[in-house]
Design a protein around this motif. Structure first.
Motif, mmCIF file in Angstrom:
data_model
loop_
_atom_site.group_PDB
_atom_site.id
_atom_site.type_symbol
_atom_site.label_atom_id
_atom_site.label_comp_id
_atom_site.label_asym_id
_atom_site.label_seq_id
_atom_site.Cartn_x
_atom_site.Cartn_y
_atom_site.Cartn_z
ATOM 1 N N ALA A 37 70.097 68.677 56.777
ATOM 2 C CA ALA A 37 71.297 68.275 56.055
ATOM 3 C C ALA A 37 72.294 67.560 56.962
ATOM 4 C CB ALA A 37 71.949 69.505 55.422
ATOM 5 N N ILE A 38 72.368 67.976 58.222
ATOM 6 C CA ILE A 38 73.257 67.306 59.176
ATOM 7 C C ILE A 38 72.829 65.855 59.371
ATOM 8 C CG2 ILE A 38 74.036 67.262 61.582
ATOM 9 C CD1 ILE A 38 73.622 70.367 61.547
ATOM 10 N N PHE A 39 71.539 65.639 59.600
ATOM 11 C CA PHE A 39 71.041 64.276 59.774
ATOM 12 C C PHE A 39 71.240 63.459 58.494
ATOM 13 C CE2 PHE A 39 68.555 66.100 63.348
ATOM 14 C CZ PHE A 39 68.889 65.173 64.320
ATOM 15 N N ALA A 40 70.972 64.071 57.338
ATOM 16 C CA ALA A 40 71.135 63.361 56.067
ATOM 17 C C ALA A 40 72.593 62.946 55.865
ATOM 18 C CB ALA A 40 70.661 64.250 54.911
ATOM 19 N N TYR A 41 73.513 63.844 56.157
ATOM 20 C CA TYR A 41 74.938 63.556 56.010
ATOM 21 C C TYR A 41 75.355 62.406 56.923
ATOM 22 C CZ TYR A 41 80.005 64.255 56.425
ATOM 23 O OH TYR A 41 81.365 64.071 56.447
ATOM 24 N N ILE A 70 74.459 63.820 48.106
ATOM 25 C CA ILE A 70 73.061 63.533 48.444
ATOM 26 C C ILE A 70 72.184 64.559 47.745
ATOM 27 C CG2 ILE A 70 71.371 63.401 50.320
ATOM 28 C CD1 ILE A 70 73.753 62.764 52.204
ATOM 29 N N PRO A 71 71.301 64.152 46.837
ATOM 30 C CA PRO A 71 70.451 65.143 46.159
ATOM 31 C C PRO A 71 69.452 65.773 47.120
ATOM 32 C CG PRO A 71 69.778 62.910 45.571
ATOM 33 C CD PRO A 71 71.042 62.780 46.379
ATOM 34 N N LEU A 72 69.185 67.055 46.891
ATOM 35 C CA LEU A 72 68.211 67.794 47.680
ATOM 36 C C LEU A 72 67.043 68.157 46.773
ATOM 37 C CD1 LEU A 72 67.235 69.429 50.151
ATOM 38 C CD2 LEU A 72 68.656 71.326 49.342
ATOM 39 N N TYR A 73 65.837 67.787 47.181
ATOM 40 C CA TYR A 73 64.636 68.115 46.433
ATOM 41 C C TYR A 73 63.859 69.207 47.167
ATOM 42 C CZ TYR A 73 65.552 63.780 43.896
ATOM 43 O OH TYR A 73 66.141 62.796 43.137
ATOM 44 N N ALA A 85 68.412 60.781 49.945
ATOM 45 C CA ALA A 85 67.915 62.075 49.488
ATOM 46 C C ALA A 85 67.374 62.859 50.671
ATOM 47 C CB ALA A 85 66.806 61.899 48.445
ATOM 48 N N MET A 86 67.369 64.181 50.505
ATOM 49 C CA MET A 86 66.720 65.062 51.464
ATOM 50 C C MET A 86 65.664 65.872 50.727
ATOM 51 S SD MET A 86 68.343 68.068 53.878
ATOM 52 C CE MET A 86 67.295 69.391 54.483
ATOM 53 N N TYR A 87 64.526 66.088 51.377
ATOM 54 C CA TYR A 87 63.425 66.846 50.800
ATOM 55 C C TYR A 87 63.094 68.029 51.710
ATOM 56 C CZ TYR A 87 62.458 62.826 47.751
ATOM 57 O OH TYR A 87 62.547 61.823 46.826
ATOM 58 N N ILE A 88 63.005 69.217 51.127
ATOM 59 C CA ILE A 88 62.516 70.390 51.851
ATOM 60 C C ILE A 88 61.144 70.734 51.282
ATOM 61 C CG2 ILE A 88 62.865 72.854 52.287
ATOM 62 C CD1 ILE A 88 65.843 72.396 52.233
ATOM 63 N N TRP A 89 60.126 70.740 52.130
ATOM 64 C CA TRP A 89 58.751 71.004 51.707
ATOM 65 C C TRP A 89 58.412 72.460 51.989
ATOM 66 C CZ3 TRP A 89 56.166 67.281 49.036
ATOM 67 C CH2 TRP A 89 56.701 65.978 49.090
ATOM 68 N N LYS A 90 58.114 73.199 50.904
ATOM 69 C CA LYS A 90 57.889 74.646 50.982
ATOM 70 C C LYS A 90 56.494 74.977 50.440
ATOM 71 C CE LYS A 90 61.071 77.171 51.548
ATOM 72 N NZ LYS A 90 61.673 77.825 52.734
ATOM 73 N N GLY A 117 58.894 69.855 41.436
ATOM 74 C CA GLY A 117 59.826 70.551 42.321
ATOM 75 C C GLY A 117 61.156 70.809 41.638
ATOM 76 N N THR A 118 62.195 70.948 42.456
ATOM 77 C CA THR A 118 63.554 71.193 41.961
ATOM 78 C C THR A 118 64.507 70.163 42.540
ATOM 79 O OG1 THR A 118 63.188 73.579 41.776
ATOM 80 C CG2 THR A 118 65.481 72.844 41.908
ATOM 81 N N ARG A 119 65.381 69.645 41.705
ATOM 82 C CA ARG A 119 66.417 68.713 42.148
ATOM 83 C C ARG A 119 67.751 69.451 42.172
ATOM 84 N NH1 ARG A 119 69.940 64.370 39.931
ATOM 85 N NH2 ARG A 119 69.909 62.629 41.414
ATOM 86 N N ILE A 120 68.381 69.495 43.350
ATOM 87 C CA ILE A 120 69.686 70.134 43.518
ATOM 88 C C ILE A 120 70.718 69.028 43.652
ATOM 89 C CG2 ILE A 120 71.073 71.671 44.959
ATOM 90 C CD1 ILE A 120 68.378 72.926 45.870
ATOM 91 N N CYS A 121 71.694 69.004 42.741
ATOM 92 C CA CYS A 121 72.612 67.862 42.689
ATOM 93 C C CYS A 121 73.906 68.288 41.994
ATOM 94 C CB CYS A 121 71.954 66.699 41.939
ATOM 95 S SG CYS A 121 71.392 67.171 40.276
#
Length: 419
Positions: free
Chosen positions: A209-213, A275-278, A219-224, A289-293
């Motif tokens: 998130a720091i780099f994205a900001y 910035i949306p987070l997926y 967008a930022m993606y977290i792969w789980k 997945g999930t979109r956080i926005c």
């Protein structure tokens, strides 16, 4: 411009590395993508054990050797050519780690020494990933996140120096990203005098998130290893529900209460720049997945959150006076100094109770600090259950058969502390 964050399960073995490379090739592209990677598998836990042995003057050679073998076995599967540069780089990192362990300065704080040691997990994983992506013809630059994410010296939970961090990232990284990928580490930061800091356990999300900001990412993606942000941990619940879309605010609250999918600090910098987070599954990359926005909705499925290894403390004034604002200030100051976070609190006329993560060392210091002013009772080894957006059915499901020590209900949140 995108940021991908891959956790330890995404790089736990050779097949996981191959799958990660396939996700990058298929979904990420060859430029304008920054990849943040965590330590491989359970490496952080293993390095914590190695560090504790070294800190207490015990032999750590066998424990360190196990970690070495784990990494080298994966590298041998990925890089059949034994003269590949990755072998030399790994040898250098493990030699540096061993030297660090052998020369711990016990005059320094435990947490400071922890950061200098456990941080090697992310360095090892990112070096291997950098070379493996090169092998798959995905040109990339390896960068040391400690040179860019600048922090104070709050060891193990460093605070970000945002202005300086953003200046450094904007100065160097956009030009690289226009040409190729970047691979870097999660969890790590650095001070202005070159010491390593860490951002808290599971802090790699926050790094992303720091780099994205700072890069104004799209967008930022977290792969789980799950299909998105679920309403409960599938390890404890079989009938989980995936949120297709959820707001920043709701996610922050769920993370605060202990939901394990997202690190609590991740959302704020993303929300500040919309910035949306997926949250996506590396096992099913094509899934929704999930979109956080920044969004609104009528009703969400109740979210069930479990925090184990909890401690319930109750403070009573020794002179039987009411629990006043002054008493509370004394307790809060002590908790803040010892970095004990309150997960739940409740007060009556003559007592104040809190539930916090159990840390034996910090708990004993808290008791020593406050025992002259308060009568303190406490229980350890407890579990905190939280239901966000509760209804009658979800409460009945949660409380059934449990020995409840404390119960609390607000407009949207229900919590119980149980043996």
């Amino acid at each position: 411009m995108k940021v991908y964050k891959f956790g330890g399960a995404s790089v736990k073995n050779a097949d996981a590395f191959r799958n990660l490379a396939n996700i990058v090739q298929t979904h990420g592209g060859t430029t304008r993508l920054l990849i943040v990677v965590s330590a491989m598998g359970k490496t952080t836990n293993a390095l914590e054990q190695v560090f504790d042995l070294a800190y207490t003057h015990q032999n750590f050679d066998d424990a360190l050797q196990q970690s070495c073998q784990y990494h080298y076995q994966i590298v041998q599967e990925l890089f059949p050519a034994t003269d590949h540069p990755v072998y030399e780089e790994l040898e250098h990192l493990f030699s540096k780690l061993k030297y660090t362990l052998q020369n711990l300065n016990h005059q320094a704080a435990y947490d400071q020494l922890y950061d200098q040691t456990v941080s090697f997990g992310e360095l090892l994983a990112s070096v291997i990933l950098h070379h493996y992506l090169q092998l798959q013809h995905l040109a990339n630059t390896w960068i040391d996140s400690r040179k860019y994410i600048q922090t104070d010296t709050t060891w193990r939970e460093a605070k970000i120096e945002w202005e300086w961090t953003e200046r450094l990232i904007k100065r160097d990284l956009p030009a690289i990203l226009n040409e190729q990928l970047i691979v870097t580490q999660g969890f790590l930061g650095g001070t202005n005098n070159g010491l390593t800091t860490t951002l808290g356990r599971e802090g790699s999300d926050f790094s992303g998130a720091i780099f994205a900001y700072c890069l104004h990412a799209d967008a930022m993606y977290i792969w789980k290893d799950v299909d998105g942000l679920l309403n409960a941990d599938p390890k404890h619940f079989t009938d989980t529900v995936r949120y297709a879309e959820i707001s920043y605010q709701e996610t922050v609250e769920m993370a605060y209460y202990g939901a394990s999918v997202i690190h609590p600090k991740t959302i704020k910098p993303l929300a500040n720049r919309l910035i949306p987070l997926y949250v996506k599954s590396f096992l099913n990359p094509a899934g929704e997945g999930t979109r956080i926005c920044d969004c609104k909705y009528q009703k969400l499925a109740p979210a069930y959150i479990i925090k184990q290894n909890q401690c319930l403390l109750s403070f009573n004034a020794k002179d039987f006076t009411f629990i006043s604002e002054k008493n509370l200030g004394t307790i809060f100051n002590a908790l803040s100094e010892l970095r004990l976070k309150i997960n739940l609190m409740q007060n009556s006329a003559i007592s104040f109770s809190i539930c916090t993560d159990c840390n034996d060392q910090r708990l004993q210091k808290l008791l020593q600090t406050l025992q002259d002013q308060f009568i303190i009772h406490y229980n350890t080894g407890l579990t905190l259950y939280t239901i966000k957006n509760y209804d009658t059915e979800s409460i009945n499901k949660t409380v059934a058969g449990k020995d409840i020590l404390l119960e609390q209900r607000t407009r949207t949140t229900y919590q119980i502390v149980c043996k």
